[in-house]
Design a protein around this motif. Sequence first.
Motif, short mmCIF file in Angstrom:
data_model
loop_
_atom_site.label_atom_id
_atom_site.label_comp_id
_atom_site.label_asym_id
_atom_site.label_seq_id
_atom_site.Cartn_x
_atom_site.Cartn_y
_atom_site.Cartn_z
N ASP A 98 61.50 -18.75 -14.76
CA ASP A 98 62.55 -18.91 -15.77
C ASP A 98 63.47 -17.70 -15.71
N ARG A 99 64.72 -17.91 -15.27
CA ARG A 99 65.63 -16.77 -15.10
C ARG A 99 65.85 -16.01 -16.41
N LEU A 100 65.77 -16.72 -17.53
CA LEU A 100 65.98 -16.03 -18.81
C LEU A 100 64.78 -15.12 -19.13
N LEU A 138 77.24 -19.65 -13.52
CA LEU A 138 76.37 -20.46 -14.37
C LEU A 138 75.22 -20.95 -13.48
N LYS A 139 73.98 -20.71 -13.94
CA LYS A 139 72.81 -21.10 -13.13
C LYS A 139 71.84 -21.91 -13.98
N THR A 140 71.09 -22.79 -13.33
CA THR A 140 69.97 -23.41 -14.04
C THR A 140 68.90 -22.32 -14.22
N TYR A 145 66.73 -22.79 -6.10
CA TYR A 145 66.34 -22.01 -4.92
C TYR A 145 67.45 -22.17 -3.89
N ASP A 146 67.53 -21.22 -2.96
CA ASP A 146 68.57 -21.25 -1.93
C ASP A 146 69.96 -21.48 -2.52
N GLY A 147 70.22 -20.91 -3.69
CA GLY A 147 71.54 -21.01 -4.29
C GLY A 147 71.85 -22.37 -4.92
N LYS A 148 70.85 -23.27 -4.98
CA LYS A 148 71.08 -24.58 -5.58
C LYS A 148 71.04 -24.47 -7.11
N GLY A 149 71.83 -25.31 -7.80
CA GLY A 149 71.85 -25.25 -9.26
C GLY A 149 72.67 -24.07 -9.76
N GLN A 150 73.73 -23.73 -9.02
CA GLN A 150 74.60 -22.61 -9.45
C GLN A 150 76.06 -23.03 -9.35
N PHE A 151 76.87 -22.53 -10.27
CA PHE A 151 78.31 -22.79 -10.22
C PHE A 151 79.05 -21.49 -10.47
N GLU A 178 75.55 -15.60 -15.94
CA GLU A 178 75.39 -14.22 -15.48
C GLU A 178 76.73 -13.65 -15.04
N GLY A 179 76.97 -12.39 -15.33
CA GLY A 179 78.16 -11.73 -14.81
C GLY A 179 78.07 -11.67 -13.29
N PHE A 180 79.22 -11.82 -12.61
CA PHE A 180 79.23 -11.74 -11.15
C PHE A 180 79.24 -10.28 -10.75
N VAL A 181 78.34 -9.91 -9.84
CA VAL A 181 78.24 -8.52 -9.40
C VAL A 181 78.95 -8.35 -8.06
N HIS A 182 79.97 -7.51 -8.03
CA HIS A 182 80.66 -7.22 -6.76
C HIS A 182 79.84 -6.16 -6.02
N ARG A 185 75.77 -4.13 -1.38
CA ARG A 185 74.63 -4.58 -0.57
C ARG A 185 73.69 -5.40 -1.42
N GLU A 186 73.01 -6.31 -0.76
CA GLU A 186 71.87 -6.98 -1.39
C GLU A 186 70.61 -6.40 -0.77
N LEU A 187 69.68 -6.03 -1.64
CA LEU A 187 68.44 -5.40 -1.19
C LEU A 187 67.26 -6.17 -1.74
N LEU A 250 61.31 -8.35 -5.15
CA LEU A 250 62.29 -8.10 -6.21
C LEU A 250 63.65 -8.01 -5.53
N GLU A 251 64.55 -8.95 -5.87
CA GLU A 251 65.89 -8.96 -5.29
C GLU A 251 66.82 -8.11 -6.13
N LEU A 252 67.58 -7.24 -5.48
CA LEU A 252 68.45 -6.30 -6.18
C LEU A 252 69.86 -6.32 -5.60
N ALA A 261 68.93 -5.82 -11.03
CA ALA A 261 67.92 -6.79 -10.59
C ALA A 261 68.46 -8.21 -10.68
N ASN A 262 68.24 -8.99 -9.63
CA ASN A 262 68.65 -10.39 -9.64
C ASN A 262 67.48 -11.30 -9.99
N GLU A 263 66.45 -11.30 -9.16
CA GLU A 263 65.31 -12.16 -9.49
C GLU A 263 64.03 -11.67 -8.82
N LEU A 264 62.93 -12.22 -9.32
CA LEU A 264 61.60 -11.92 -8.81
C LEU A 264 61.08 -13.17 -8.12
P1 ATP Z 1 66.51 -17.75 -3.60
O1 ATP Z 1 65.37 -17.96 -4.53
O2 ATP Z 1 66.53 -18.67 -2.42
O3 ATP Z 1 66.73 -16.30 -3.24
P2 ATP Z 1 68.16 -18.67 -5.80
O4 ATP Z 1 68.62 -20.07 -5.71
O5 ATP Z 1 67.06 -18.32 -6.73
O6 ATP Z 1 67.88 -18.14 -4.34
P3 ATP Z 1 69.83 -16.38 -6.48
O7 ATP Z 1 68.97 -15.42 -5.74
O8 ATP Z 1 69.99 -16.20 -7.94
O9 ATP Z 1 69.47 -17.89 -6.18
O10 ATP Z 1 71.29 -16.38 -5.84
C1 ATP Z 1 71.50 -16.64 -4.45
C2 ATP Z 1 72.54 -15.66 -3.92
O11 ATP Z 1 73.78 -15.84 -4.64
C3 ATP Z 1 72.18 -14.21 -4.16
O12 ATP Z 1 71.30 -13.72 -3.17
C4 ATP Z 1 73.56 -13.57 -4.13
O13 ATP Z 1 74.05 -13.49 -2.81
C5 ATP Z 1 74.40 -14.59 -4.89
N1 ATP Z 1 74.37 -14.26 -6.34
C6 ATP Z 1 73.50 -14.74 -7.26
N2 ATP Z 1 73.73 -14.23 -8.49
C7 ATP Z 1 74.77 -13.38 -8.36
C8 ATP Z 1 75.49 -12.52 -9.26
N3 ATP Z 1 75.19 -12.47 -10.56
N4 ATP Z 1 76.51 -11.78 -8.74
C9 ATP Z 1 76.84 -11.86 -7.41
N5 ATP Z 1 76.21 -12.66 -6.53
C10 ATP Z 1 75.19 -13.40 -6.97
#
Ligand code: ATP
Length: 380
Positions: A98-100, A138-140, A145-151, A178-182, A185-187, A250-252, A261-264
Amino acid sequence: MTTVGILGGGQLARMLALAGAPLGLRFLVMDNVADACAGQFAPMVVGDYRDEAALAEFASRIDVATFDFENVPAESARWLVERVDVFPNPRALATAQDRLAEKTLFRGLGIPVPPFAPIDTLDELRAAIADIGTPCILKTRRLGYDGKGQFRIRGAGDIDAAWQALGAQASKVGLILEGFVHFERELSVVAVRGRGGEFRAWPLTENWHVDGVLSASLAPARVDEATAALAVGHAKRLAEALDYVGVFALELFSRDGELLANELAPRVHNSGHWTIEGSETSQFQNHLRAVLGLPLGDTRMVGTACMLNWIGEMPDARAVLDEAGGHWHDYGKEPREGRKVGHATLRSDDAAALAASLQRVGTALGRQDQVLPVIHALQD
Ligand code: ATP
Ligand code: MG
Ligand code: MG
């Protein structure tokens, strides 16, 4: 003879089974499709994760359970934990689903996150956008996963389209803005915690995504020691808070020397595939050691490594096999658009040699776009 049960039979389960063979382990995979690719190496129980009879059969044949698939229903994990050891624990799994919940936990632990807000209605979306600003995403909350469920919302003019695309999901899986992060690097921190609390992290990995899907990973990431230590500290605090056992990522996002932090990911992770050949102990081997309560292996690496994902269909293997440090992984899947079907890892002693190797492979396979960002990073 110890049997490890894996919920989900994709490439992660397949690579876990391969890594467990030298330890003398047996595996049993549960998946809802009979042709899951891990089934080529391990016996399977085919059934729905919610089906109690299938779960009962799975549980009766294993000593410990773990996951290849992070969206196994939390109730199924809790049902299982009454009958057999399950690692990571169902609470850690539920939080990461749950992203929240996940972002709320990060913030509570002092791990910085992009601004976020739960969204239930179009009015709440408008209010949150006024607060967070654009661009935003906007995300579910669940099941993405793999960026699905995002706008991606570039400006106020995109609000209606975003709601059109995802509004119906609000009552099903929940939404988060979520705010868009410019980011520069993604780590990712790929780390492991043992049953006794022992913690180890692999060198930080830098990742490139295309259309939300991981395309390439480079280790070690180009960050200074202080940034790496900060990232690993975040991962350690998180693992301890969740009493986590096993490997996780941990995705950063890194921006202006700051980490957000983006997600675990509560499992072995695509950005850790390079550890198979690039480090002393792979993420797969260490995950198994952790869930079995065995001593954890060293996570150090020699030189530098790049992993390239093969999406949709496998390229010809020869260009990679021609490289001294070239390693090939074909998951044995049918080709399908957008599907992760395999990967390659190139390992070299230094950055210049790795860049040259990537150049040769990229040219031979016609995949210059995929290797160029990594080559530029290595030449920086
Ligand atoms: P996965 O589980 O396959 O890593 P996911 O569908 O859970 O992907 P996220 O990791 O949230 O999705 O997002 C996928 C990619 O979209 C991120 O790795 C990043 O490149 C971009 N992204 C997601 N959220 C943001 C944000 N808030 N700001 C900038 N870019 C983002
Ligand atoms: Mg994810
Ligand atoms: Mg992600």
